[in-house]
Write a protein that holds these residues in place. Sequence first.
Motif: not given
Length: 323
Positions: A1-16
Amino acid sequence: MKTVSVIIPTYNRALFIKQTLESFVLQNYPNMLEIIVVNNNSTDHTLAVIKELSAKYPIIKYYEEQRQGVHYARNTAIQYAKGEVLYYTDDDMIADPDLLTNLLQTFEVNDKIAVVSGRVLPKWAITPPNWILKYCLNAHLSLNLDETPLIISDQMINIFSCHEAILKEAIIKAGGFNPENTKGEWIGDGETGLSIKLLNLGYLQAYNGSSIIRHIIPETRMTQRYLNKRFANQANCDSFTIYRAANGLSNSKLFANILRNFMTILYKSLVTPWHFLRARDNWRITMAQTFYHINRITYDLKLMTRPQMRNLVLRDNWIDLNN
């Protein structure tokens, strides 16, 4: 199966974001190379949370994008990602452990598939009011409850950027995500625009109902105010999409659109209080629709009067802006 990079942009979500990151650290997918977090000028303690977790889990990598706008963060991550597939999600999501395993196997079905999504279920912060359950278990809260095992299509299907896997080579060819939330203002069609560009290149889209992520829905999103804002944002997206699809519209056509939306506002302004007085909860939708049509007018007026806005809407390649 293919290799994958997980990408998570974030802005002021310290609680989550801690819950989000830990849910991806626990994925059972053997070819996940990295989790890329792109901080888009957070002013809360998001950075401290990310640094703590990246020290604990080396798979988490941290980058910054100072240009405010989620599309900048998403597109910037492309240059750092090593995976054949880029999996995009948001900083208020919790992934099931087999999310990537179920999602990524879809690419093996047809080599023309460029983008795959799956189920987005709610994780309520409080018990939702009945009207939310009645009207908002859908795109209004970026939810998709469809259990269909597999859909492959050369037409548009519901795909949200909070649960979206894309071939890296395909997103580069398409020019990346179009703008959407930029400095608090929704100016474009984001992942919808990307999907359209991918389809125009001859790629297919797919939906895999066995791949599940959960969207944290705070109390602030279970309000009429939020619903009004959601519809207003969608109006900006739709005006952007329509203008691009026509490769530009004349001022006369834009003015005709404005008149149609104005007449619809007059109608909605009459039926909304009528529904309210009769104790029918669909007044919530007709009120939100009023905000939608107001913003359609506002956006089309900008297209009529601002050449720089027209140029922005017709731009194809947003990745080049990150180089």
